[in-house]
Design a protein around this motif. Structure first.
Motif, PDB file in Angstrom:
ATOM      1  N   ARG A  97       0.854  -1.191   0.000  1.00  0.00           N
ATOM      2  CA  ARG A  97       0.000   0.000   0.000  1.00  0.00           C
ATOM      3  C   ARG A  97       0.886   1.237   0.000  1.00  0.00           C
ATOM      4  N   HIS A  98       0.806   2.007  -1.063  1.00  0.00           N
ATOM      5  CA  HIS A  98       1.701   3.157  -1.179  1.00  0.00           C
ATOM      6  C   HIS A  98       1.427   4.196  -0.098  1.00  0.00           C
ATOM      7  N   GLU A  99       0.221   4.141   0.480  1.00  0.00           N
ATOM      8  CA  GLU A  99      -0.100   5.073   1.554  1.00  0.00           C
ATOM      9  C   GLU A  99       0.788   4.829   2.777  1.00  0.00           C
ATOM     10  N   ASP A 100       1.205   3.557   2.958  1.00  0.00           N
ATOM     11  CA  ASP A 100       2.096   3.226   4.076  1.00  0.00           C
ATOM     12  C   ASP A 100       3.536   3.482   3.633  1.00  0.00           C
ATOM     13  N   SER A 101       3.861   4.755   3.501  1.00  0.00           N
ATOM     14  CA  SER A 101       5.136   5.121   2.878  1.00  0.00           C
ATOM     15  C   SER A 101       6.342   4.588   3.639  1.00  0.00           C
ATOM     16  N   GLU A 102       6.217   4.427   4.955  1.00  0.00           N
ATOM     17  CA  GLU A 102       7.368   3.992   5.742  1.00  0.00           C
ATOM     18  C   GLU A 102       7.572   2.486   5.673  1.00  0.00           C
ATOM     19  N   GLU A 103       6.525   1.745   5.379  1.00  0.00           N
ATOM     20  CA  GLU A 103       6.627   0.293   5.422  1.00  0.00           C
ATOM     21  C   GLU A 103       6.413  -0.383   4.084  1.00  0.00           C
ATOM     22  N   ASN A 104       5.922   0.341   3.067  1.00  0.00           N
ATOM     23  CA  ASN A 104       5.675  -0.343   1.800  1.00  0.00           C
ATOM     24  C   ASN A 104       6.991  -0.715   1.131  1.00  0.00           C
ATOM     25  N   LEU A 105       6.961  -1.824   0.418  1.00  0.00           N
ATOM     26  CA  LEU A 105       8.148  -2.344  -0.271  1.00  0.00           C
ATOM     27  C   LEU A 105       7.905  -2.402  -1.780  1.00  0.00           C
ATOM     28  N   ILE A 106       7.106  -1.467  -2.258  1.00  0.00           N
ATOM     29  CA  ILE A 106       6.813  -1.396  -3.688  1.00  0.00           C
ATOM     30  C   ILE A 106       8.057  -0.917  -4.432  1.00  0.00           C
ATOM     31  N   ASN A 107       8.318  -1.513  -5.586  1.00  0.00           N
ATOM     32  CA  ASN A 107       9.454  -1.073  -6.403  1.00  0.00           C
ATOM     33  C   ASN A 107       9.312   0.414  -6.715  1.00  0.00           C
ATOM     34  N   ILE A 108      10.389   1.167  -6.522  1.00  0.00           N
ATOM     35  CA  ILE A 108      10.327   2.632  -6.620  1.00  0.00           C
ATOM     36  C   ILE A 108       9.896   3.105  -8.006  1.00  0.00           C
ATOM     37  N   TYR A 109      10.233   2.316  -9.043  1.00  0.00           N
ATOM     38  CA  TYR A 109       9.875   2.715 -10.404  1.00  0.00           C
ATOM     39  C   TYR A 109       8.422   2.386 -10.740  1.00  0.00           C
ATOM     40  N   LYS A 110       7.720   1.739  -9.828  1.00  0.00           N
ATOM     41  CA  LYS A 110       6.324   1.378 -10.068  1.00  0.00           C
ATOM     42  C   LYS A 110       5.354   2.161  -9.178  1.00  0.00           C
ATOM     43  N   ASP A 152       4.389   5.305  -9.239  1.00  0.00           N
ATOM     44  CA  ASP A 152       3.434   6.132  -9.993  1.00  0.00           C
ATOM     45  C   ASP A 152       2.355   5.277 -10.631  1.00  0.00           C
ATOM     46  N   ASP A 153       2.736   4.097 -11.137  1.00  0.00           N
ATOM     47  CA  ASP A 153       1.740   3.200 -11.730  1.00  0.00           C
ATOM     48  C   ASP A 153       0.743   2.711 -10.682  1.00  0.00           C
ATOM     49  N   VAL A 154       1.228   2.509  -9.484  1.00  0.00           N
ATOM     50  CA  VAL A 154       0.338   2.080  -8.401  1.00  0.00           C
ATOM     51  C   VAL A 154      -0.650   3.197  -8.053  1.00  0.00           C
ATOM     52  N   LYS A 155      -0.126   4.430  -7.969  1.00  0.00           N
ATOM     53  CA  LYS A 155      -0.956   5.571  -7.572  1.00  0.00           C
ATOM     54  C   LYS A 155      -1.945   5.981  -8.657  1.00  0.00           C
ATOM     55  N   ASN A 156      -1.503   5.927  -9.905  1.00  0.00           N
ATOM     56  CA  ASN A 156      -2.297   6.531 -10.992  1.00  0.00           C
ATOM     57  C   ASN A 156      -2.966   5.534 -11.921  1.00  0.00           C
ATOM     58  N   ASN A 157      -2.406   4.333 -12.048  1.00  0.00           N
ATOM     59  CA  ASN A 157      -2.909   3.417 -13.074  1.00  0.00           C
ATOM     60  C   ASN A 157      -3.460   2.113 -12.516  1.00  0.00           C
ATOM     61  N   GLY A 158      -3.564   2.036 -11.222  1.00  0.00           N
ATOM     62  CA  GLY A 158      -4.153   0.847 -10.623  1.00  0.00           C
ATOM     63  C   GLY A 158      -3.276  -0.387 -10.668  1.00  0.00           C
ATOM     64  N   PHE A 159      -1.972  -0.198 -10.918  1.00  0.00           N
ATOM     65  CA  PHE A 159      -1.056  -1.335 -10.953  1.00  0.00           C
ATOM     66  C   PHE A 159      -1.042  -2.008  -9.577  1.00  0.00           C
ATOM     67  N   LYS A 160      -1.032  -3.351  -9.579  1.00  0.00           N
ATOM     68  CA  LYS A 160      -1.169  -4.106  -8.334  1.00  0.00           C
ATOM     69  C   LYS A 160       0.053  -5.010  -8.130  1.00  0.00           C
ATOM     70  N   PRO A 161       1.048  -4.551  -7.382  1.00  0.00           N
ATOM     71  CA  PRO A 161       2.209  -5.403  -7.096  1.00  0.00           C
ATOM     72  C   PRO A 161       1.788  -6.626  -6.286  1.00  0.00           C
ATOM     73  N   HIS A 162       2.570  -7.689  -6.418  1.00  0.00           N
ATOM     74  CA  HIS A 162       2.206  -8.893  -5.665  1.00  0.00           C
ATOM     75  C   HIS A 162       3.401  -9.846  -5.573  1.00  0.00           C
ATOM     76  N   ILE A 163       3.280 -10.784  -4.653  1.00  0.00           N
ATOM     77  CA  ILE A 163       4.155 -11.955  -4.548  1.00  0.00           C
ATOM     78  C   ILE A 163       3.234 -13.171  -4.601  1.00  0.00           C
ATOM     79  N   LYS A 164       3.622 -14.159  -5.385  1.00  0.00           N
ATOM     80  CA  LYS A 164       2.786 -15.361  -5.492  1.00  0.00           C
ATOM     81  C   LYS A 164       3.683 -16.592  -5.434  1.00  0.00           C
ATOM     82  N   ILE A 165       3.282 -17.580  -4.658  1.00  0.00           N
ATOM     83  CA  ILE A 165       3.975 -18.863  -4.676  1.00  0.00           C
ATOM     84  C   ILE A 165       3.006 -19.950  -5.128  1.00  0.00           C
ATOM     85  N   ASP A 183      -4.328  -6.353  -0.987  1.00  0.00           N
ATOM     86  CA  ASP A 183      -5.553  -6.931  -0.419  1.00  0.00           C
ATOM     87  C   ASP A 183      -5.258  -7.960   0.665  1.00  0.00           C
ATOM     88  N   GLY A 184      -3.988  -8.160   0.947  1.00  0.00           N
ATOM     89  CA  GLY A 184      -3.616  -9.157   1.943  1.00  0.00           C
ATOM     90  C   GLY A 184      -3.281 -10.479   1.294  1.00  0.00           C
TER      91      GLY A 184
END
Length: 602
Positions: A62-75, A77-90, A103-104
């Motif tokens: 969640r980009h709102e959690d600026s201190e704890e989010n681990l979103i790739n820095i180059y993504k 803006d895409d998260v904020k403006n384009n609805g891009f959804k980072p994830h980890i999947k196993i 979403d957890g």
């Protein structure tokens, strides 16, 4: 228990775009600093630990959690403006998928039970350099306190028997409770569970250190972690360990938390080491830290899919000390755990790659690089035989022949004990000498069919040597190259691994018809290797042994020597016996230190 088959990462830490990696085998991964190897480590860590988090790890995305989010820095803006959804999947090997995003934690199918993730957490471990650094963080003037190590690196993965909560979560639930005076019984329960866990650690830590990590000329050490009650009597004058409590610091003062302090007590020989951080060098402290961490692994029947994720945990060790740890991992742990090992040391990567091939074929190798585009690039590190196959398919026979020669040398070095790879003048043998010694070693180890070694020697003359030299008088044709490839492919299926180590002691007890009981007390003068060929019985390598013989309880002081295999030595004496013992030498030869047959090591 289901194990992890694959991980997919997108928009997390170093990975801006979709990245996937197979994890169905042991993994050795090289990566330069900043290439993303630690991001794979933390992706696994974040997803597995999310099952215990109140928000299921959503804060990392969640980009709102600026201190704890681990979103790739180059993504971002895409998260904020384009609805891009980072994830980890196993993906697990039962085909269940678990995804961590803003979403957890979610699963496919959505009926999947998260107990499979909880069990993976409980039976696996994450160890990186931060753990080692925290372990050694005490200044000379301080008494070592391992509480910070335990709460950050160990207790998040320890689930006491009969509970479904990690001991770390149990701790935070207590100290963050707004009414701590209501949970006194829970405080006692926490202290009791942690004390039991530490007792388990103390049963194993010294044995691991003394057997695998200490120097040969170093005396045995007693390593103990201490979590003491106030009324415990500790002889150490620097004793400052204490358990979690909610109490008055002095009469009529307010009640406050007294947070735990975990001590480290070490005795070398008969000398108590009061300040380990001042007495031991960096390598010894690292070895002690690893012995304690490995002793923390919950015992019991190994679970299918359990793993060890190890990220640059050995960077403070020189190669000799690294290899002690690697030997422990390859000899003792690789059969129980999948190992995911990440390193930024290319020389160490290549060396371990060679050693792991000798130990097992269940490894995959990768190299990770950061491109100018800030996109990580992975190169699956092929074996020489795979490279040869690749170039054969492209009809590039000259290049294929070169890789086949490398594979021939690599196979011989995997197959031969170190002393067989050198001349009497201690010069490394050339390929001709390696192949001849491989054939001789196979014959002396009981392998009667050495056709493959003869074929390899023939290929050496007509394929492998010309492929590596400036010679155009001998053509490299498809048929001959493929024949050489098939020979080496068959040889590569031979498994050889250390069964017993130099210096270990074993014994044999046999009786004759008379009856007379003979006990052979054997000391191994060389490592003993188990050689396995598909469809054939197992073979044991030849090696020098020293032994004494007890006859009807009367010990002989005469030390005799034999240069044979343990199997041949047993079979020879078995034929003279009443044959009431098991004919299988793996069952009847017993280790002196624990009384178990050597076949238990298979």
């Amino acid at each position: 228990m289901a194990g992890i088959k694959e991980i997919e990462i997108e928009g997390f830490k170093a990975f801006p775009n979709k990245f996937s990696l197979e994890l169905d085998k042991n993994l050795l991964m090289y990566g330069e600093n900043g290439s993303g190897k630690s991001s794979i480590y933390y992706a696994l860590h974040a997803l597995l630990q999310s099952v215990y988090k109140s928000d299921h790890g959503a804060k990392y995305f969640r980009h709102e959690d600026s201190e704890e989010n681990l979103i790739n820095i180059y993504k971002l803006d895409d998260v904020k403006n384009n609805g891009f959804k980072p994830h980890i999947k196993i993906t697990l090997d039962n085909e269940h998928q678990w995804e961590l995003s803003r979403d957890g934690l979610s699963s496919t199918p959505d009926t999947a039970d998260d107990s499979e993730l909880r069990l993976l957490n409980k039976t696996s471990a994450f160890i990186n350099y931060s753990y080692i650094s925290r372990f050694r963080s005490a200044r000379n003037s301080e008494t070592i306190n391992l509480w910070n190590v335990f709460i950050k690196d160990i207790l998040p993965f320890y689930v006491p028997t009969g509970t479904d909560m990690t001991l770390a979560d149990a701790y935070y639930n207590l100290v963050e409770n707004p009414y701590p005076y209501r949970v006194r019984r829970d405080i006692d329960g926490f202290n009791d569970n942690l004390s039991k866990f530490i007792n388990e650690i103390n049963r194993n830590a010294s044995d691991i250190y003394n057997k695998y990590f200490k120097d040969e000329d170093e005396v045995d050490a007693l390593i103990q972690v201490k979590y003491a009650r106030d009324d415990d009597e500790i002889e150490n004058p620097h004793h400052e360990e204490f358990q979690l409590s909610y109490r008055q610091q002095k009469a009529k003062s307010t009640y406050v938390w007294r947070y735990p302090k975990i001590g480290l007590h070490i005795v070398v020989g008969d000398k108590a080491i009061l300040k380990p951080q001042s007495f031991f060098n960096e390598a010894r402290l690292t070895a002690i830290a690893l012995a304690i961490r490995f002793a923390c692994l919950q015992s019991g029947k190994p679970q299918e899919g359990q793993f060890l994720a190890l990220d640059d945990m050995l960077i403070s060790l020189d190669m000799s000390n690294r290899m002690k740890v690697i030997r422990y991992l390859l000899d003792d742990m690789a059969d129980k755990y999948k190992i995911y090992l990440f390193t930024h040391d290319k020389l160490f990567f290549e060396y371990l790659k060679h050693k792991s091939k000798k130990s097992s074929s269940r490894w995959s190798y990768g190299e990770l690089y950061m491109q100018d585009s800030k996109e990580p690039y992975i190169r699956i590190s092929r074996t020489y035989i795979e490279e040869a196959d690749h170039y054969i398919k492209q009809h590039k026979y000259e290049i294929a022949g070169n890789f086949l020669r490398k594979e021939a040398e690599s196979f011989c070095k995997r197959f031969l004990p170190l002393k067989w790879q050198y001349t009497k003048e201690y010069c490394l043998l050339d390929l001709n000498g390696l192949i001849n010694n491989s054939k001789k070693f196979a014959e002396e180890s009981g392998i009667s069919d050495t056709t493959l070694f003869d074929e390899l020697d023939n290929h050496r003359k007509f394929i492998l040597n010309p492929a590596s030299h400036d010679s155009y008088d001998i053509g490299k044709y498809e048929y001959e190259i493929k024949q050489c490839y098939n020979t080496l492919l068959s040889l590569s299926q031979i498994s050889i691994r250390r069964l017993l180590s130099k210096g270990q002691k074993v014994k044999i007890e046999l009786s004759t018809v008379e009856p007379v009981t003979f006990k052979f007390n054997i000391t191994l003068c060389e490592d003993v290797y188990l050689i396995q060929i598909a469809g054939k019985p197992s073979y044991v390598s030849k090696g020098m042994i020293n032994f004494t013989v007890d006859k009807n309880g009367t010990s002989s002081s005469e030390i005799k020597t034999d240069n044979t295999t343990l199997k041949k030595f047993y079979d020879k004496n078995y034929e003279k016996s009443d044959k009431k013992k098991d004919k299988d030498f793996l069952v009847s030869i017993v280790r002196i230190d624990d009384g178990r047959p050597i076949g238990d090591l298979l």
